[in-house]
Design a protein around this motif. Structure first.
Motif, mmCIF file in Angstrom:
data_model
loop_
_atom_site.group_PDB
_atom_site.id
_atom_site.type_symbol
_atom_site.label_atom_id
_atom_site.label_comp_id
_atom_site.label_asym_id
_atom_site.label_seq_id
_atom_site.Cartn_x
_atom_site.Cartn_y
_atom_site.Cartn_z
ATOM 1 N N ASP A 183 -28.443 -2.951 -24.946
ATOM 2 C CA ASP A 183 -28.192 -1.555 -25.289
ATOM 3 C C ASP A 183 -27.079 -0.905 -24.475
ATOM 4 O O ASP A 183 -26.823 0.292 -24.632
ATOM 5 C CB ASP A 183 -29.486 -0.741 -25.096
ATOM 6 C CG ASP A 183 -30.579 -1.162 -26.070
ATOM 7 O OD1 ASP A 183 -30.235 -1.620 -27.177
ATOM 8 O OD2 ASP A 183 -31.771 -1.035 -25.705
ATOM 9 N N VAL A 184 -26.459 -1.643 -23.574
ATOM 10 C CA VAL A 184 -25.397 -1.060 -22.748
ATOM 11 C C VAL A 184 -24.040 -1.606 -23.174
ATOM 12 O O VAL A 184 -23.938 -2.732 -23.683
ATOM 13 C CB VAL A 184 -25.619 -1.336 -21.242
ATOM 14 C CG1 VAL A 184 -26.884 -0.648 -20.770
ATOM 15 C CG2 VAL A 184 -25.681 -2.824 -20.971
ATOM 16 N N SER A 185 -23.016 -0.794 -22.979
ATOM 17 C CA SER A 185 -21.672 -1.163 -23.415
ATOM 18 C C SER A 185 -20.666 -0.907 -22.304
ATOM 19 O O SER A 185 -20.884 -0.083 -21.410
ATOM 20 C CB SER A 185 -21.273 -0.380 -24.670
ATOM 21 O OG SER A 185 -22.114 -0.692 -25.753
ATOM 22 N N LEU A 186 -19.559 -1.608 -22.407
ATOM 23 C CA LEU A 186 -18.424 -1.450 -21.503
ATOM 24 C C LEU A 186 -17.295 -0.852 -22.323
ATOM 25 O O LEU A 186 -16.964 -1.364 -23.394
ATOM 26 C CB LEU A 186 -18.017 -2.816 -20.943
ATOM 27 C CG LEU A 186 -17.005 -2.874 -19.808
ATOM 28 C CD1 LEU A 186 -17.526 -2.136 -18.588
ATOM 29 C CD2 LEU A 186 -16.702 -4.326 -19.463
ATOM 30 N N LYS A 217 -25.027 -1.933 -15.291
ATOM 31 C CA LYS A 217 -25.330 -0.799 -16.154
ATOM 32 C C LYS A 217 -26.726 -0.934 -16.771
ATOM 33 O O LYS A 217 -27.445 0.057 -16.926
ATOM 34 C CB LYS A 217 -24.263 -0.669 -17.243
ATOM 35 C CG LYS A 217 -22.879 -0.340 -16.694
ATOM 36 C CD LYS A 217 -21.845 -0.176 -17.785
ATOM 37 C CE LYS A 217 -21.966 1.170 -18.454
ATOM 38 N NZ LYS A 217 -20.819 1.451 -19.341
ATOM 39 N N ALA A 218 -27.085 -2.170 -17.128
ATOM 40 C CA ALA A 218 -28.421 -2.394 -17.686
ATOM 41 C C ALA A 218 -29.495 -2.075 -16.646
ATOM 42 O O ALA A 218 -30.530 -1.473 -16.960
ATOM 43 C CB ALA A 218 -28.553 -3.838 -18.171
ATOM 44 N N LEU A 219 -29.243 -2.463 -15.398
ATOM 45 C CA LEU A 219 -30.207 -2.198 -14.330
ATOM 46 C C LEU A 219 -30.314 -0.700 -14.060
ATOM 47 O O LEU A 219 -31.420 -0.171 -13.856
ATOM 48 C CB LEU A 219 -29.784 -2.944 -13.065
ATOM 49 C CG LEU A 219 -30.773 -2.940 -11.899
ATOM 50 C CD1 LEU A 219 -32.102 -3.547 -12.320
ATOM 51 C CD2 LEU A 219 -30.195 -3.706 -10.717
ATOM 52 N N GLU A 244 -32.331 0.869 -16.823
ATOM 53 C CA GLU A 244 -33.758 0.595 -16.640
ATOM 54 C C GLU A 244 -34.346 1.502 -15.561
ATOM 55 O O GLU A 244 -35.448 2.046 -15.713
ATOM 56 C CB GLU A 244 -33.955 -0.867 -16.266
ATOM 57 C CG GLU A 244 -35.415 -1.264 -16.089
ATOM 58 C CD GLU A 244 -35.570 -2.733 -15.740
ATOM 59 O OE1 GLU A 244 -35.910 -3.524 -16.630
ATOM 60 O OE2 GLU A 244 -35.320 -3.070 -14.555
ATOM 61 N N ALA A 245 -33.596 1.674 -14.457
ATOM 62 C CA ALA A 245 -34.072 2.534 -13.372
ATOM 63 C C ALA A 245 -34.234 3.975 -13.848
ATOM 64 O O ALA A 245 -35.212 4.657 -13.503
ATOM 65 C CB ALA A 245 -33.104 2.462 -12.186
#
Length: 318
Positions: free
Chosen positions: A57-60, A98-100, A103-104
């Motif tokens: 679900d994350v993008s650059l 970014k995914a981490l 999640e946080a």
């Protein structure tokens, strides 16, 4: 006044990009500085441009890639065109970060007391550096030509350009191939390169594994010794113009080096150091302006400390 000086010094110590020894001190009154109007930041930065990579679900985004590229040396940016693995590795790491973070945030981690305090401290430091940098910026057009030339004339004896070496190389990469066979090939190419009438540039174009220099006939430089690998420096320093070295082993592979000419050490010209002098003098003026601004802000205020309260806090920590 002593307390004010201590506070000014302490704040200045936090500034990013503090310059080292400057070439000249230019006493002057700091210019009048008015804070620039700054729009309040958004809670979270909006995406910059189109997405160029994704992980779940994350993008650059394009803007992030552009910002990263500006932090790389010119050579590294050029190498990315041929060696995309470096970008792929960075993109994976950045997307994982970014995914981490996502999640946080989903867990409300930023609301934990210790995290929110740390974020507040970090925000204060960003605001301090950004604001003080804005209000202490050197005036446009500073330094002028006369000052630049004065600084150059006063210090040019210390502005030396070291010896620079014009080289050509044939590079054989250390691959999965048997190391002994690569060394044998390197020695055979050395014999060919030393043969009378041999065109070293043509050999480099045909045999070198380093694409950038191979396209230029193995040409490198001019380069100072400091920019060469430790294994290569003494070899190059011992060559005479026109000589070809024995194969030199490095972690990357084997290097056959030809020295074409040496530019002797000399005094740098004014034009060569103009940019560096300008940057140094502007940084010096920025620091003068920053200190002046902080002194006006702190003024003659005296430092007041509640000793009993501090003692109580210290005792609680024991």
């Amino acid at each position: 006044m002593k307390a004010a000086h201590v506070m000014v010094t302490a704040i200045l110590a936090f500034l990013a990009g503090v310059a080292g020894t400057v070439l000249v001190t230019q006493p002057s009154e700091a210019r009048d500085m008015q804070p620039k109007t700054v729009s309040p930041p958004a809670a979270r930065a909006a995406p910059q441009g189109a997405a160029v990579a994704s992980l779940g679900d994350v993008s650059l985004y394009q803007g992030e890639v552009t910002a990263w590229l500006t932090t790389l040396p010119d050579g590294a940016r050029s190498a990315l065109r041929d060696k995309r693995a470096m970008f792929d590795d960075w993109a994976r790491r950045r997307l994982a970060e970014k995914a981490l973070v996502a999640e946080a945030r989903q867990q409300g981690w930023e609301k934990r007391d210790e995290v929110s305090r740390a974020l507040a401290r970090a925000e204060d430091q960003v605001l301090l550096r950004s604001y003080l940098s804005a209000v202490s910026e050197a005036p446009e057009g500073y330094p002028d030509e006369a000052l630049l030339k004065q600084v150059y004339e006063n210090g040019k004896d210390n502005m030396r350009v070291p010896e620079r070496y014009h080289l050509r190389q044939i590079f054989l990469a250390a691959t999965g191939e048997d190391a002994e066979s690569i060394e044998t090939r390197a020695r055979q190419l050395t014999q060919q390169a030393r043969a009378k009438g041999t065109d070293f540039a043509a050999l480099a174009r045909r045999h070198s594994d380093e694409a950038t220099s191979a396209a230029q006939g193995g040409a490198m430089g001019p380069l100072p010794l400091a920019q060469l690998t430790p294994e290569v420096r003494p070899v190059v320093a011992g060559l005479e113009p026109g000589q070809v070295s024995d194969p030199v082993r490095t972690a990357a592979g084997w290097h056959l080096i030809k020295l074409e000419q040496v530019d002797p050490e000399r005094t740098a010209t004014f034009e060569e150091v103009r940019g560096q002098l300008t940057a140094t003098l502007r940084e010096q003026r920025r620091r003068q302006n920053a200190e002046s601004h902080l002194r006006r802000l702190v003024g003659e205020s005296s430092l007041s400390i509640d000793g009993a309260a501090i003692t109580a806090i210290l005792e609680e920590q024991q």
